[in-house]
Design a protein around this motif. Structure first.
Motif, PDB file in Angstrom:
ATOM      1  N   UNK A 295       0.859  -1.189   0.000  1.00 49.14           N
ATOM      2  CA  UNK A 295       0.000   0.000   0.000  1.00 49.14           C
ATOM      3  C   UNK A 295       0.896   1.240   0.000  1.00 49.14           C
ATOM      4  N   UNK A 296       0.771   2.058  -1.044  1.00 48.92           N
ATOM      5  CA  UNK A 296       1.599   3.250  -1.197  1.00 48.92           C
ATOM      6  C   UNK A 296       0.729   4.487  -1.048  1.00 48.92           C
ATOM      7  N   UNK A 297       1.073   5.394  -0.106  1.00 55.23           N
ATOM      8  CA  UNK A 297       0.271   6.602   0.041  1.00 55.23           C
ATOM      9  C   UNK A 297       0.408   7.488  -1.200  1.00 55.23           C
ATOM     10  N   UNK A 298      -0.741   7.969  -1.704  1.00 56.68           N
ATOM     11  CA  UNK A 298      -0.730   8.779  -2.927  1.00 56.68           C
ATOM     12  C   UNK A 298      -1.395  10.143  -2.747  1.00 56.68           C
ATOM     13  N   UNK A 299      -2.208  10.303  -1.702  1.00 63.19           N
ATOM     14  CA  UNK A 299      -2.878  11.585  -1.476  1.00 63.19           C
ATOM     15  C   UNK A 299      -3.272  11.704  -0.009  1.00 63.19           C
ATOM     16  N   UNK A 300      -3.454  12.948   0.421  1.00 63.69           N
ATOM     17  CA  UNK A 300      -3.782  13.242   1.808  1.00 63.69           C
ATOM     18  C   UNK A 300      -4.892  14.281   1.829  1.00 63.69           C
ATOM     19  N   UNK A 301      -5.943  14.003   2.597  1.00 64.71           N
ATOM     20  CA  UNK A 301      -7.051  14.949   2.747  1.00 64.71           C
ATOM     21  C   UNK A 301      -7.024  15.465   4.185  1.00 64.71           C
ATOM     22  N   UNK A 302      -6.675  16.721   4.334  1.00 64.73           N
ATOM     23  CA  UNK A 302      -6.538  17.366   5.639  1.00 64.73           C
ATOM     24  C   UNK A 302      -7.825  18.118   5.962  1.00 64.73           C
ATOM     25  N   UNK A 303      -8.336  17.942   7.157  1.00 60.48           N
ATOM     26  CA  UNK A 303      -9.450  18.740   7.666  1.00 60.48           C
ATOM     27  C   UNK A 303      -8.921  19.418   8.924  1.00 60.48           C
ATOM     28  N   UNK A 304      -8.755  20.743   8.847  1.00 60.52           N
ATOM     29  CA  UNK A 304      -8.103  21.480   9.930  1.00 60.52           C
ATOM     30  C   UNK A 304      -9.030  21.806  11.095  1.00 60.52           C
ATOM     31  N   UNK A 305     -10.292  21.375  11.019  1.00 60.65           N
ATOM     32  CA  UNK A 305     -11.192  21.491  12.151  1.00 60.65           C
ATOM     33  C   UNK A 305     -11.914  22.810  12.284  1.00 60.65           C
ATOM     34  N   UNK A 306     -11.653  23.739  11.369  1.00 64.18           N
ATOM     35  CA  UNK A 306     -12.338  25.038  11.420  1.00 64.18           C
ATOM     36  C   UNK A 306     -13.140  25.291  10.143  1.00 64.18           C
ATOM     37  N   UNK A 307     -13.446  24.208   9.437  1.00 64.85           N
ATOM     38  CA  UNK A 307     -14.181  24.346   8.181  1.00 64.85           C
ATOM     39  C   UNK A 307     -13.282  24.421   6.964  1.00 64.85           C
ATOM     40  N   UNK A 308     -11.982  24.422   7.167  1.00 60.75           N
ATOM     41  CA  UNK A 308     -11.014  24.490   6.076  1.00 60.75           C
ATOM     42  C   UNK A 308     -10.445  23.101   5.810  1.00 60.75           C
ATOM     43  N   UNK A 309     -10.393  22.734   4.533  1.00 63.62           N
ATOM     44  CA  UNK A 309      -9.810  21.455   4.144  1.00 63.62           C
ATOM     45  C   UNK A 309      -8.778  21.691   3.050  1.00 63.62           C
ATOM     46  N   UNK A 310      -7.910  20.721   2.883  1.00 64.92           N
ATOM     47  CA  UNK A 310      -6.909  20.781   1.817  1.00 64.92           C
ATOM     48  C   UNK A 310      -6.555  19.357   1.416  1.00 64.92           C
ATOM     49  N   UNK A 311      -6.373  19.153   0.132  1.00 66.62           N
ATOM     50  CA  UNK A 311      -5.941  17.841  -0.366  1.00 66.62           C
ATOM     51  C   UNK A 311      -4.562  18.027  -0.982  1.00 66.62           C
ATOM     52  N   UNK A 312      -3.623  17.177  -0.588  1.00 67.60           N
ATOM     53  CA  UNK A 312      -2.249  17.273  -1.084  1.00 67.60           C
ATOM     54  C   UNK A 312      -1.782  15.915  -1.570  1.00 67.60           C
TER      55      UNK A 312
ATOM     56  N   UNK B 234      -8.555   3.073  -4.805  1.00 69.36           N
ATOM     57  CA  UNK B 234      -7.711   3.512  -3.696  1.00 69.36           C
ATOM     58  C   UNK B 234      -8.419   3.203  -2.387  1.00 69.36           C
ATOM     59  N   UNK B 235      -7.632   3.003  -1.350  1.00 74.16           N
ATOM     60  CA  UNK B 235      -8.186   2.795  -0.011  1.00 74.16           C
ATOM     61  C   UNK B 235      -8.025   4.090   0.768  1.00 74.16           C
ATOM     62  N   UNK B 236      -9.120   4.589   1.351  1.00 79.41           N
ATOM     63  CA  UNK B 236      -9.100   5.790   2.182  1.00 79.41           C
ATOM     64  C   UNK B 236      -8.999   5.351   3.641  1.00 79.41           C
ATOM     65  N   UNK B 237      -7.903   5.732   4.303  1.00 77.55           N
ATOM     66  CA  UNK B 237      -7.668   5.306   5.682  1.00 77.55           C
ATOM     67  C   UNK B 237      -7.595   6.536   6.582  1.00 77.55           C
ATOM     68  N   UNK B 238      -8.596   6.715   7.450  1.00 74.12           N
ATOM     69  CA  UNK B 238      -8.562   7.875   8.344  1.00 74.12           C
ATOM     70  C   UNK B 238      -7.604   7.641   9.504  1.00 74.12           C
ATOM     71  N   UNK B 239      -6.919   8.694   9.904  1.00 75.35           N
ATOM     72  CA  UNK B 239      -6.068   8.653  11.091  1.00 75.35           C
ATOM     73  C   UNK B 239      -6.910   9.021  12.304  1.00 75.35           C
ATOM     74  N   UNK B 240      -6.390   8.746  13.467  1.00 73.39           N
ATOM     75  CA  UNK B 240      -7.092   9.150  14.688  1.00 73.39           C
ATOM     76  C   UNK B 240      -7.172  10.668  14.726  1.00 73.39           C
TER      77      UNK B 240
ATOM     78  N   UNK C 293     -10.652  20.006  16.082  1.00 70.34           N
ATOM     79  CA  UNK C 293     -10.279  18.610  15.889  1.00 70.34           C
ATOM     80  C   UNK C 293      -9.778  18.453  14.462  1.00 70.34           C
ATOM     81  N   UNK C 294      -8.504  18.138  14.329  1.00 68.82           N
ATOM     82  CA  UNK C 294      -7.858  17.976  13.032  1.00 68.82           C
ATOM     83  C   UNK C 294      -7.937  16.514  12.640  1.00 68.82           C
ATOM     84  N   UNK C 295      -8.331  16.262  11.389  1.00 69.19           N
ATOM     85  CA  UNK C 295      -8.363  14.882  10.903  1.00 69.19           C
ATOM     86  C   UNK C 295      -7.600  14.789   9.584  1.00 69.19           C
TER      87      UNK C 295
END
Length: 135
Positions: free
Chosen positions: A30-47, A97-103, A73-75
């Motif tokens: 499994x190779x990470x290819x993308x990251x979806x950040x949710x900064x907890x204040x309504x702002x998100x970013x995909x990198x 792709x498999x989407x795996x959420x972090x704690x 709460x950042x996810x």
């Protein structure tokens, strides 16, 4: 802190899973290819970059600036591309792709500002910014 950059980064290592199906060894990569950040204040970013721990927050590849103090709460969801090999054979692509959420990570954002004052707060507790901040 509000109006200051906060740096973020993730572990970007390739993961291997070894298992046996019907007495046949199978290896999944499994190779990470993308990251979806949710900064907890309504702002998100995909990198496509996991970022990295910066020497200074000014050098952060992935950062966010909070405008309001409080607890957020950042996810992070990491997307993995997969391949598998049966009994040491060639690597074959797993579709999708498999989407795996972090704690989730709880983060307290503080208000930041500075004042130029003549006295310190111990000697003059009524000076500007010596009392506890509101909100």
């Amino acid at each position: 802190m509000t109006n200051r950059r906060t740096a973020f980064w993730a572990d970007a290592s390739v993961r291997y899973i070894d298992l046996t199906l019907f007495d046949i060894p199978v290896r999944v990569r499994a190779t990470p290819v993308a990251y979806a950040w949710d900064f907890g204040d309504g702002t998100t970013e995909r990198t496509t970059s996991p970022g990295s721990r910066p020497r200074s927050v000014q050098d952060a590849r992935i950062h966010h600036t909070y405008s309001e103090p409080g607890i957020v709460t950042v996810t992070l969801t990491t997307y993995y591309a997969g391949m598998y090999s049966v009994d040491g054979g060639p690597w074959l692509t797993i579709p999708g792709q498999a989407a795996v959420p972090s704690a989730p990570l709880e983060l307290e954002v503080f208000r930041y500002h500075r004042f130029l004052v003549e006295e310190d707060c111990l000697d003059s507790p009524d000076s500007p910014d010596c009392s506890a901040p509101e909100g």
